[in-house]
Write an enzyme that holds these catalytic residues in place. Sequence first.
Site, PDB file in Angstrom:
ATOM      1  N   ARG A  76      -6.528  -8.444  -8.579  1.00  0.00           N
ATOM      2  CA  ARG A  76      -7.214  -9.730  -8.720  1.00  0.00           C
ATOM      3  C   ARG A  76      -8.684  -9.463  -8.973  1.00  0.00           C
ATOM      4  NH1 ARG A  76      -9.883  -9.373  -3.915  1.00  0.00           N
ATOM      5  NH2 ARG A  76      -8.755  -8.551  -2.122  1.00  0.00           N
ATOM      6  N   LYS A  81       0.834  -1.206   0.000  1.00  0.00           N
ATOM      7  CA  LYS A  81       0.000   0.000   0.000  1.00  0.00           C
ATOM      8  C   LYS A  81       0.867   1.254   0.000  1.00  0.00           C
ATOM      9  CE  LYS A  81      -4.211  -1.798   2.158  1.00  0.00           C
ATOM     10  NZ  LYS A  81      -3.895  -3.209   2.070  1.00  0.00           N
ATOM     11  N   HIS A 130     -14.402  -3.375   8.869  1.00  0.00           N
ATOM     12  CA  HIS A 130     -13.720  -3.003   7.625  1.00  0.00           C
ATOM     13  C   HIS A 130     -13.876  -4.065   6.537  1.00  0.00           C
ATOM     14  CE1 HIS A 130     -11.992   0.303   9.864  1.00  0.00           C
ATOM     15  NE2 HIS A 130     -11.494  -0.543  10.736  1.00  0.00           N
ATOM     16  N   GLU A 151      -3.103   6.826   8.039  1.00  0.00           N
ATOM     17  CA  GLU A 151      -3.819   7.797   7.217  1.00  0.00           C
ATOM     18  C   GLU A 151      -4.855   8.529   8.049  1.00  0.00           C
ATOM     19  OE1 GLU A 151      -3.857   5.669   2.829  1.00  0.00           O
ATOM     20  OE2 GLU A 151      -5.637   5.549   4.092  1.00  0.00           O
TER      21      GLU A 151
END
Length: 667
Positions: A292, A116, A235, A200
């Site tokens: 994917r 990420k 999440h 973040e």
Amino acid sequence: MFTKILIANRGEIACRVAATARRMGIKTVAVYSAADANAKHVAVCDEAVLIGPAPAKESYLRADKIIQVALATGAQAIHPGYGFLSENSEFADACAKNGIAFIGPPASAIQAMGSKSAAKSLMEKANVPLVPGYHGDNQDADFLQNEADRIGYPVLLKASAGGGGKGMRVIGHSKDFKEALASCKREAINSFGDDKVLAEKYLQRPRHIEIQVFADTHGNCVYLFERDCSVQRRHQKVLEEAPAPGMTPERRAAMGEAAVAAAKAVGYVGAGTVEFIANQDGTFYFMEMNTRLQVEHPVTEMITGTDLVEWQLRVAAGEALPLQQEQLQIHGHAIEARVYAENPEKGFLPSIGTLRHARTPAAVNFELGGSAEPAAFRIDSGVREGDTISPFYDPMIAKMIVWGKDRTEALARMAQALSQYQIVGLSSNIAFLSRLIASDAFANADLDTGLIARNEAQLFPTEQPAVVDVIALAAVSLLLSEKSAGSDPWQSSHGWRMNSLMQRALQFAEEHHQHKVQVTYLADGWTLRTDAGAVGIRLASVSGSGGNDLVLKIADRTVSGTVVRDGEHFHVFSQGMHTDLHYSDALAHAGETEAEGGRLTAPMPGKIVAVLVTKAQEVKKGDALLIMEAMKMEHTISAPHDGVIDDVLYAIGDQVTEGAQLLAFAQ
């Protein structure tokens, strides 16, 4: 085109890939672990090969064994599905070195987007907007805390190599940072073998919108519009839909073009998803790219009339994309609901067990790649009645996908499909999904990732006692089973008496309610007396393979339902509701005593990853005592009441079975 492929996965995605391969005349090879010897994906493939024990790291994550099987069976390509090895660049490389086509992007693209942090740096150079945060390599806890303090709380910690909601924590205050970081890193290393995290800014009321992209080896790259995946718990996505409600053509084009730019920046080939976090005002930021096929790909197939697995196979075989951007159009609206073996009322705790009864809605076969007018309903599942949901893998039972001319019609069809789904043997989220679909927030498309938390009162209502219709269905089912139990006249429960009417007391219980029922046997039925009064009942009809489907005449009304008995539990499905009634047979349980108190037991099989208390320590109700890892997620075991710890029976690293006593309280 390939003549034989190996599917390096299990469950519903393995079955899904096999269905398209079969339609295209391609032979399939399944691989399976010892726990999956009788699994559905093994049965639907042309060949199947055992690759190891139940734990994924010893079977589905053994790239070397999977490649050996592909070579031995003559498979020309490997489809990785999603999860497991699907985003493993080393596996993609190994396939290429062995002359096997990897049905996915090149290893370089997986590598570029697999981290990420690296992906965000790449997107920053490509001028794709990013959420404020820290994506660097410094993993010192004090440094990360300082960065979080700089960004401003709430802050979101994410495993850099993660996905599926694992290794993610939302931190509201600086004082909670270190503890959350340690937990996040533990979960990340256990799930992905890499404990690196990024931080973040956590956006308030954001929407999760992703763009399906597809690229070939001929330089073509398109986007197949968007999916809104905002409705999540832990999440992890619960409901997905396409197109995103409220999306303007201008915003759709901007997000689609940004997604294509992201794919082109890494030389992408195949199916991929570029995920964005979007504010309510329409501004959006790059979040990550999944290299994917996604779990929620069916909603895109529904609105575009495409088969994305067929596209994957054709692109991997060197063909050009079947359609160009100007040929792609949106038809109607599609919604997907993920049916999980879990208990929403207990923090969505995964449920382990056997599907003793599984009746799915009357699905219309969805012909992938067929007509432009899709079927109204489709179900993708990797399990059947009699199969076991084990602690080794994701607890998904099925995906239900509906299509409608518009969102209103799709919502109505989803509500109908959920009302027809019956599961006995383990907990499921079906009733929760029904409430979620019907909730004001979802029905009105007031969407954000906190929708479930914001609407707890409507989604988790106080349990109401079963109505008399449900109790009547359970009671009649019991009486009918006794009536047919045998030919011994002394065991007969027909209720005949020479000069009087037979009367009998029954007792059913729910978690918070007791139901005492007085039954009076009549010549053509029964009278049932409950706290709500007395009603006359006649059996109108009984049907179903096990005589489970009942139609009753209750007073002047007709009531129908399905009753499934599982031991002493009567599961009643009626009017879209599922009620679990425990039958208390006073004679059978005479002499039994209440279980000992002072025990705390494991709610599921798993591994102890943290012990937070010691012997003789005082604790308050709700205090964290232990942390277990099960199904790749961490679960905190909390104190059920105030007390003193008398003994801690397991240590970090120990495996525990469901129901095992974890610790004892002083009496």
